[in-house]
Design a protein around this motif. Sequence first.
Motif: not given
Length: 134
Positions: A45-52
């Motif tokens: 929920h909190g992270s960016t797509l790039e981070a995930r």
Amino acid sequence: MTPAPIPTYHYPISISPGDIDHMGHVNNAVYLQWVQEAVVSYWEHGSTLEAREQMLWVALKHEISYRMPVFLNDHVEAQVTATGTHGSRASFTTLFKRGDDLATEVRSSWCCVDVTTRRPRRISPDIANIFLPQ
């Protein structure tokens, strides 16, 4: 774009008949599954797509304090709060609340892992700031 900080994440818990043990309440082992679901949902929920796409999380340790039993028809919510980071490790507190009552408290430690190498990965300040607002 970095998402706005979310200091505490609220995650609804669904209790199923299979979660209930021979004593008529939620089995203690079920809480570990709930912590996994709630912390991962918090991250997603909190992270960016790039981070995930670059990072995964592996649980290292859980300390569980049971305060009161939870039953099949209870309405339960997990409240997840990040409490710190150090290197590749992050710590979280997950409170399981039945209404206003604290049913269970879980303090856990997780390791950030690179999605490709599967090795520990340092948590960057921009990621930490999503979950640990200044």
